[in-house]
Design a protein around this motif. Structure first.
Motif, PDB file in Angstrom:
ATOM      1  N   UNK A   1       0.838  -1.210   0.000  1.00 32.98           N
ATOM      2  CA  UNK A   1       0.000   0.000   0.000  1.00 32.98           C
ATOM      3  C   UNK A   1       0.864   1.249   0.000  1.00 32.98           C
ATOM      4  N   UNK A   2       0.565   2.144  -0.949  1.00 33.98           N
ATOM      5  CA  UNK A   2       1.327   3.401  -1.055  1.00 33.98           C
ATOM      6  C   UNK A   2       0.358   4.581  -1.003  1.00 33.98           C
ATOM      7  N   UNK A   3       0.628   5.479  -0.094  1.00 32.41           N
ATOM      8  CA  UNK A   3      -0.203   6.680   0.033  1.00 32.41           C
ATOM      9  C   UNK A   3       0.677   7.919  -0.081  1.00 32.41           C
TER      10      UNK A   3
ATOM     11  N   UNK B   1       0.255  11.692   0.895  1.00 26.03           N
ATOM     12  CA  UNK B   1      -0.616  12.635   1.603  1.00 26.03           C
ATOM     13  C   UNK B   1      -0.147  14.049   1.296  1.00 26.03           C
TER      14      UNK B   1
ATOM     15  N   UNK C   1      -0.120  13.616   9.515  1.00 26.63           N
ATOM     16  CA  UNK C   1      -1.180  12.729   9.022  1.00 26.63           C
ATOM     17  C   UNK C   1      -0.600  11.435   8.456  1.00 26.63           C
TER      18      UNK C   1
ATOM     19  N   UNK D   1      -1.904   8.047   9.906  1.00 26.97           N
ATOM     20  CA  UNK D   1      -2.606   7.061   9.079  1.00 26.97           C
ATOM     21  C   UNK D   1      -1.894   5.702   9.144  1.00 26.97           C
TER      22      UNK D   1
ATOM     23  N   UNK E   1      -2.704   4.081  12.468  1.00 25.13           N
ATOM     24  CA  UNK E   1      -4.040   3.496  12.522  1.00 25.13           C
ATOM     25  C   UNK E   1      -4.090   2.161  11.785  1.00 25.13           C
ATOM     26  N   UNK E   2      -3.427   2.097  10.640  1.00 21.42           N
ATOM     27  CA  UNK E   2      -3.482   0.851   9.857  1.00 21.42           C
ATOM     28  C   UNK E   2      -2.747  -0.280  10.569  1.00 21.42           C
TER      29      UNK E   2
ATOM     30  N   UNK F   1      -4.952  -1.338  13.556  1.00 24.22           N
ATOM     31  CA  UNK F   1      -6.136  -2.103  13.159  1.00 24.22           C
ATOM     32  C   UNK F   1      -5.792  -3.418  12.459  1.00 24.22           C
TER      33      UNK F   1
ATOM     34  N   UNK G   1      -4.159  -3.972   9.651  1.00 25.33           N
ATOM     35  CA  UNK G   1      -4.145  -4.009   8.181  1.00 25.33           C
ATOM     36  C   UNK G   1      -2.753  -4.308   7.644  1.00 25.33           C
TER      37      UNK G   1
ATOM     38  N   UNK H   1      -7.299  14.199  13.980  1.00 20.75           N
ATOM     39  CA  UNK H   1      -7.232  15.273  12.983  1.00 20.75           C
ATOM     40  C   UNK H   1      -8.542  16.041  12.990  1.00 20.75           C
TER      41      UNK H   1
ATOM     42  N   UNK I   1      -9.130  14.838  20.179  1.00 23.69           N
ATOM     43  CA  UNK I   1      -9.372  13.567  19.490  1.00 23.69           C
ATOM     44  C   UNK I   1      -8.194  12.609  19.683  1.00 23.69           C
TER      45      UNK I   1
ATOM     46  N   UNK J   1      -5.832  14.249   2.662  1.00 28.88           N
ATOM     47  CA  UNK J   1      -5.892  14.496   1.219  1.00 28.88           C
ATOM     48  C   UNK J   1      -4.784  13.703   0.543  1.00 28.88           C
TER      49      UNK J   1
ATOM     50  N   UNK K   1      -8.375   5.655  -2.660  1.00 26.94           N
ATOM     51  CA  UNK K   1      -7.884   5.649  -1.271  1.00 26.94           C
ATOM     52  C   UNK K   1      -8.677   6.623  -0.405  1.00 26.94           C
TER      53      UNK K   1
ATOM     54  N   UNK L   1      -0.922  -2.783  -4.865  1.00 31.39           N
ATOM     55  CA  UNK L   1       0.114  -1.851  -5.302  1.00 31.39           C
ATOM     56  C   UNK L   1       0.971  -2.524  -6.350  1.00 31.39           C
TER      57      UNK L   1
END
Lengths: 418, 345
Positions: free
Chosen positions: A161-163, A165, A174, A178, A181-182, A185, A187, A268, A291, B143, B153, B238
């Protein structure tokens, strides 16, 4: 089931140090990394100072990451340096990297004005671009926002997985949040997370200077960024990167990894106020902190230190001071607060990742770094901003804030691992 | 109805000769403050309009159905949509008599030739900040950028925020504007127009924004909301060196556990140029058969960061219209490939 998440690797590259050891030594010594810009001739710009990375070994990086050889965008190189350090520091094996999650924070594409100077002669965007497209080996007009993510991911053959942000100044925080969190959880089991940014180019520095948020004290660069000081005049831009390797506690223990600290919570929020100003009462920022505290299963009185966003702009610092008091109540007056931007400058997308690294080191090294240049107390910034130099720290938790242009807020909470 | 027409720029410079524009676009009726528009790029304007339409369609206004901090906002944005015209005065003032960009002129004259708000237009997060301001949304957010899979995503992040209890409602979407010269030049440099040279067909850049409102079924029922469909599963993979893109996409479909017949497929393919990986072949390999296939890209162009939310919106409409199960593919440029399965409620 919720996994506990720990940090097992770190890498950093900033104006006060190009390695974890140098960064921490500079930070705790109260050394400013802000200087006259030298990566391009900024002498005619209204703002000529920034937190600049001086010791980047490009030839070494080009050997290590051949796919990046033609890149002109400094945030690519800074990111590769910091991520490479973090992966090495964690001692991750190739197999673990292939299943790892990758989350990278960046802010904007670098656009090289010199590439389109023909526009002045031709008066035509089409003809200008035609010239560029027809030139052999022409560099990219815009570095795609996911370019660093792509180079890093492909280099490590990472497919978990590649994000990318791009939440402006909140992007680094963030990205880490993120990833946390993954992992929590279930993931993924391993995550390489962080951010990189460099606005040390004419368009970005010039553009930001037009917004009237930057300190104009070109004559005293090292004193120009003064978060929470009564005489502060604005922030100072900078460049840098930081990456963390995070794992589930179970996985880290299984492979005998060194554990720096635990990630406890993330939150956030959005100001929903104005793109030009922070919400003056700090409600949006306080919401982000609240939060994160709830997410960590903590109470405000269990927060032992705050690594502030602390930009040094008149409006931001007052809003953050108010926000910390709203979120922490009486506890806000009892704990040390530090603002790393006084030394690094504002690293935009990377600031949250660099300050998260400083927060982890605060717990690991039992020291709160100082907020430098804070000599004149502002009655509207009435908390303990650690101005006298580094301070010994035995607390259990550090809260790290990032508040982005446009009103994006993000907060992380780190805990001592024992 | 196809929105595709020859570009009004380029004059044969770009390999792709067409684009899909939104004509007669006016964001003003959707803005709480009219003066906001001067701070906004076209992608931000489109995001604000699409977000308002989605919330109105869902019957949600922040501070009524949900508290502002209970509404999450996750979005995707593309490569910065900075039309060169915006910086032309700066370039002209900064170019010396030798035709080269001059930093001295830039500092003394160039910066005075542009409006200070330029920075707000080029920051990638701004479209979604404008959405939050216009709608009063204060919840969890992030974002992503810049391709179709990254738009997917954003949708997935919104689903996660609901399932973890971080938010009670997620506004998810994307915006992108690729209908100007700089975007065309960048896409050409990235090789996305290569099939136009070899086959005379290929990707058609478009512009637009799409948003979806997501809620947990029980919350939507409790407030009597109209429900288009349920996201029953999603799958992300991916691509990385050493693995063919077609295999990555096949793995995405396998990850959905959707073997058998689906009522409809919303395809992310235009299936017009030979170099494209055919989704029909992927479905066959994954042993998925489809009643009907809907392909929006030949009509609205490729919206890149906004493509996945748009395709999901179409999938939701098909589900509401009677499709028992609708497959929505989000296969595009970039390393992230995704698909969603929507069920009729």
């Amino acid at each position: 089931m919720r996994n506990r998440v720990v940090i097992t690797g770190m890498g950093v590259c900033t104006g006060i140090g190009g390695s974890i050891a140098a960064f921490w030594e500079g930070l705790t010594a109260g050394r400013s990394g802000i200087c006259l810009v030298s990566v391009f001739d900024a002498s005619a710009l209204p703002i000529r100072i920034a937190g600049e990375v001086k010791d980047l070994n490009l030839s070494k990086l080009k050997c290590a990451f051949p796919a990046a050889a033609g890149e002109r965008d400094r945030k690519i190189w800074l990111g590769l340096e910091a991520a490479g350090q973090a992966v090495r520091d964690a001692g991750l094996e190739e197999e673990m990297l292939s299943d790892a999650l990758l989350v990278v924070g960046v802010s904007l594409e670098t656009f090289f004005l010199g590439d389109v100077s023909a526009l002045a002669r031709t008066g035509s965007a089409t003809r200008t671009l035609q010239g560029i497209l027809q030139a052999p080996q022409a560099p990219w007009l815009q570095t795609p926002l996911d370019r660093l993510t792509q180079i890093l991911g492909d280099h490590y053959r990472q497919a978990g997985g590649r994000y990318t942000n791009c939440s402006a100044c909140a992007a680094g925080t963030q990205a880490i949040g993120e990833g946390f969190r993954m992992l929590r959880d279930g993931m993924v089991k391993v995550a390489v997370v962080g951010a990189s940014d460099s606005v040390l180019n004419p368009l970005a520095m010039g553009g930001f200077s037009l917004l009237q948020i930057l300190s104009k004290e070109n004559h005293t660069p090292e004193r120009a960024c003064r978060p929470f000081d009564a005489t502060r005049q604005g922030t100072v831009l900078g460049e840098g990167a930081a990456f963390l390797v995070m794992e589930t506690l179970e996985g880290a223990l299984q492979r005998g990894a060194r554990i720096y600290s635990e990630v406890l919570g993330y939150g956030s929020s959005l100001d929903a106020y104005r793109v030009t100003d922070p919400e003056p009462d700090g409600k949006g920022a306080a919401l982000s902190m609240a939060k994160a505290i709830t997410d960590a299963g903590l109470r405000p009185e269990q927060i032992d230190c705050v690594n502030a966003h602390g930009t040094g702009t008149p409006k931001n610092d007052i809003a953050e001071n108010r926000a910390i008091k709203q979120a922490l109540g009486r506890r806000a007056f009892e704990i040390p607060i530090t603002a790393n931007k006084s030394m690094t400058g504002h690293l935009i997308a990377a600031s949250g990742a660099v300050e998260a690294t400083a927060s982890v080191l605060t717990l690991f090294e039992n020291t709160v770094p100082p907020t430098i240049n804070l000599a004149h107390r502002d009655p509207d910034c009435d908390l303990d901003y650690v101005s006298e130099g580094s301070r010994p720290f035995k607390g259990q938790t550090v809260l790290s804030n990032s508040f982005g242009f446009g009103g994006q807020n993000a907060t992380l909470i780190f805990g001592r691992y024992e | 109805m196809k929105a595709i027409s020859p570009t009004r720029f380029g004059g044969g410079v770009f390999d792709c000769p067409v684009c899909a524009e939104v004509n007669n676009f006016d964001p003003q009726p959707y803005l709480n403050e009219a003066k906001m528009v001067r701070l906004m790029n076209r992608d931000a304007q489109m995001a604000v309009v699409a977000a308002r339409l989605a919330l109105e369609n869902a019957g949600i206004k922040a501070r009524s159905a949900y508290r502002p901090d209970e509404i999450a906002l996750f979005g995707a944005t593309g490569l910065a949509g900075l039309p060169l015209g915006e910086v032309a005065p700066l370039i002209t003032a900064s170019t010396g008599s030798n035709g080269l960009f001059d930093l001295d002129l830039f500092g003394r004259l160039g910066l005075k030739a542009v409006r200070p708000i330029l920075s707000f237009k080029i920051l990638s997060n701004m479209p979604f900040c404008f959405v939050s301001i216009n709608e009063g949304i204060q919840g969890p957010n992030a974002i992503y950028a810049p391709w179709e899979g990254n738009g997917a995503q954003a949708v997935e992040a919104g689903i996660r925020a609901l399932s973890t209890g971080d938010a009670k409602c997620s506004l998810v979407g994307g915006c992108d504007v690729k209908t100007h010269e700089l975007a065309f030049a960048s896409l050409q440099q990235l090789g996305l127009f290569s099939s136009w040279c070899s086959t005379g067909t290929g990707i058609v850049p478009g512009e637009g924004a799409a948003f979806l409102v997501l809620e947990m079924e029980r919350d939507a029922r409790a407030r009597g909301a109209r429900m288009y469909g349920a996201v029953s599963s999603f799958s992300f993979r991916t691509s990385c060196p050493g693995k063919a893109m077609s295999q990555t996409r096949e793995d995405v479909l396998q990850g959905l556990n959707a073997q058998g017949a689906v009522s409809a497929v919303v395809s992310s393919s235009s299936e017009v140029h030979s170099s494209e990986i055919k989704e029909s072949s992927l479905l066959k390999s994954a042993r998925i058969s489809a009643g009907i296939t809907l392909r929006p890209k030949p009509y609205v162009g490729d919206l890149f960061a906004a493509a996945a939310p748009l395709q999901l919106a179409l999938g939701a409409l098909l589900t509401e219209a009677g499709g028992a199960q609708v497959l929505v593919n989000c296969f595009g440029h970039g390393s992230t490939q995704a698909a969603f399965l929507l069920d009729k409620i």
